[in-house]
Each structure stands twice: as structure tokens, then as C-alpha cells.
Scaffold this active site. Sequence first.
Site: not given
Ligand SMILES: *Cc1c(COP(=O)(O)O)cnc(C)c1O
Length: 399
Positions: A188, A216, A247
Site C-alpha cells: 500500500s 489496492h 477503494k
Molecule cells: C485500506 C486497506 C485495508 C483496510 O481496508 P478498509 O476497508 O479501509 O478498512 C486493509 N489492507 C490494506 C492493504 C489496505 O490498504
Amino acid sequence: MSSASSPLLEGLQQKLHELDAQHLIRQRRIVSTPHAPSMTVDGRAMLAFCSNDYLGLAADPRIIEALQQGAAIYGAGSGASHLISGHSAAHAALEDKLAQFLSPFVPSVRALYFSTGYMANLALISALAGKDAEIFSEALNHASLIDGARLARAKLSVYPHRDLQALDEQLTQSRAKDKLVITDAVFSMDGDIAPLRELVALCERHGAWLLVDDAHGFGVIGDDGRGVLEHLALSSPQLIYMGTLGKAAGVAGAFVAAHETVIEWLVQRARGYIYTTAAPPAVAHALLTSIDIIGSEEGRQRRAHLKHLIARLRERLNLKHWQLLPSDTAIQPVIIADNAATIATGQALMAQGFWVGAIRPPTVPAGTARLRITLSAAHSTEQVDQLAAALLSIEATTR
Ligand SMILES: *Cc1c(COP(=O)(O)O)cnc(C)c1O
């Protein structure tokens, strides 16, 4: 800050002062428009390059309409947890749709919807790795995977970033009955992709589960948006795939796709699934439209445009002092290293109307503070060129 009136408050104030001295105090900025590249931030117009809305769906009129329709059908709240009375037809339909979407890659697949990705990771890891297990965690994993591993009562081993040989040795030495390897698919804060084909082979050889967090990648990579599974043509009964829906999918929540036996175990035993109120059904209803768009020809076109923007930014951003990390994904990090210099650069960009995330420790290792540029299919080529020009001019004046 007002002065403390108790030793407890004084202790916290002292810690906050220490963070401030290290340039580690964070600030929330207030957005007053829908989520899109152009937004109003603290009352000012900004062009944002810090969102994870990779396909530009967060404010899509079709998804907004589905959300409204979902609220009209099911009401505002779910009223209870999934195992009591909160599991709606919309949640069930979403799980079926996700399972169908990923069926080429996960044998006997079923999907389970969670309110957030953070919670999904906590729930999954603690349900799969009990006292007799060992967890093997990649060094650059997201905080939610790290916290999930801490919550589980299993032994924990961390392996260095992308180091398959070190992981192989740890797995060979392990005496644990159950083994679980956990990794980000797309890292990330770095944007690189884990060597997942090799990881699948390694896990099959050692009889270990492989949990892949594709927060992602889901919706963004793979011809039809099926994430790393499709991009790398992965398939294994030992693969547990986790994708998030706040996302690229533009709404909220997360899901796990795995063999139906794994999902049944989670429904029975994952505390982060059981002991929490189900997300509003309208959210699940809206996600049905999101998944349709992701899998459609339009989704393909959005991903193709995003790919073009990534290449364009990398071609334009010829930095002299800072380092653009090698990355083919929508996450394009520029390492500045020093915390204060990173913040100053973020502020200089803001002064020119560009909003880019300035990421400092503990989110990234000490000494690797960076700008985390994220691109979206909603950006135009011209907007990417403007950002590159602004960054190059700021770099030129800071040295
Ligand atoms: C954003 C993210 C999460 C958490 O997801 P949310 O739905 O925002 O709680 C978990 N793992 C990774 C790699 C992320 O980037």
C-alpha cells in the site's frame, strides 16, 4: 493546547509534544464536496492525488442511485449482526455476485462480506491461526494484517520484503500444525506487487494457507478487474483472497473469497464477523452496481486509461534528488526521506492546489518518509502533467 488538569492528561500532552517535535502530528482536512479529483478541501479548491478511488466510482451517479434505492428497500440500518437478524437479501446477493466474479480462480468459492477491510483481516487471521499455528507475515504488510497477527494467539514470524528464500527457511523450520502466510498483494505504501505465483507454490509445498490482501488490486488490475488473481492467474484451494470495497469499488466494506469450507468456518468462528452489527444493506445493494461496472467494458476502459496515466506520470517525473519507486500500479511513491522535508513538500504542493499524501513513520519505516501519489481513472492526462510539472519545480527550489 489547554493545560492539563490531571497527571493522566499531562502524560498524554507530553507524548503529543514529542510527536510534534518529530514532525509526526497529523491533521485531518475537511472535504465538503463529493469524492473526485477536484474537491473542496478546508474551503479551497484542490486537485487530489491521494485518494484510493482508483476507478473514479466513489461519486458515480449510478452507484449513488443504487444506494438510495437500497435505502428505500431495506431502510437505513441493518439492525443486528449477521447471525442474529441483520443478514439481508442485499448482503446475500453481494456475496453471490463476488463469488461468481472470482470463481475462475478460487475452487468451490464462496464470499463473505465484512463492514471494513481492517475488521476482515482481524477476524480472518484470528479465526484461522489459533494457539497451535504459526503466522508468517511480510515485513511491509498493512497495519490491519499486523494487528490481526497480534490478536491471534499464534506464534508470529516476520519475513523480509519479497524474500522467498527466508520465508522458505522459516516454513521449513516451523513445527506448527497450522501455517498461515499473510501478505499485501499490492503494497500500500510502495505500489509493488508481491511475488504471488511463487508464494502460492511455496505454500502448497509446505501445506500453508496463503492470505492475500488485495485492497489496492481488486477492481484495478486484471483485464476484468479481478485483481491479482486474474493478473497473475493464481488458483489454489489454499488461497484466501481478501479484497476491499471502499477503494476501487467506491463504496465501503471488504470481502473474503475462499473455498466454501473456509467461509463456513469464518461464519462460525470469526469474532470480527459475528460480534458486530451488519453494514447497512443499502451499502451492499450499491456495491452490486459497482461490481457490474468493474466487470464491464466500461471498467476495462477505465483501467486502460489509468494504465496510460501511470506510464505518463513516470515518463514526466524525472526527479534529480528524490526517488520515484519502481511501481506499475496506481500507487506512485516519491521518497524524500526526511519527515520535515516531506511535510514541507506536501504543503508546497497544496499552496499550488495539489493534494498529495505526505506519509511518515510509523506508516512507513523511519527514514523513508514519502509522497504517496495515487492516480485515478478520473484524472485527465493534463492533470497528471500539471502535477509532474509542479513537483519538478518544487524539487528544483528545495536543493
Ligand atoms: C485500506 C486497506 C485495508 C483496510 O481496508 P478498509 O476497508 O479501509 O478498512 C486493509 N489492507 C490494506 C492493504 C489496505 O490498504
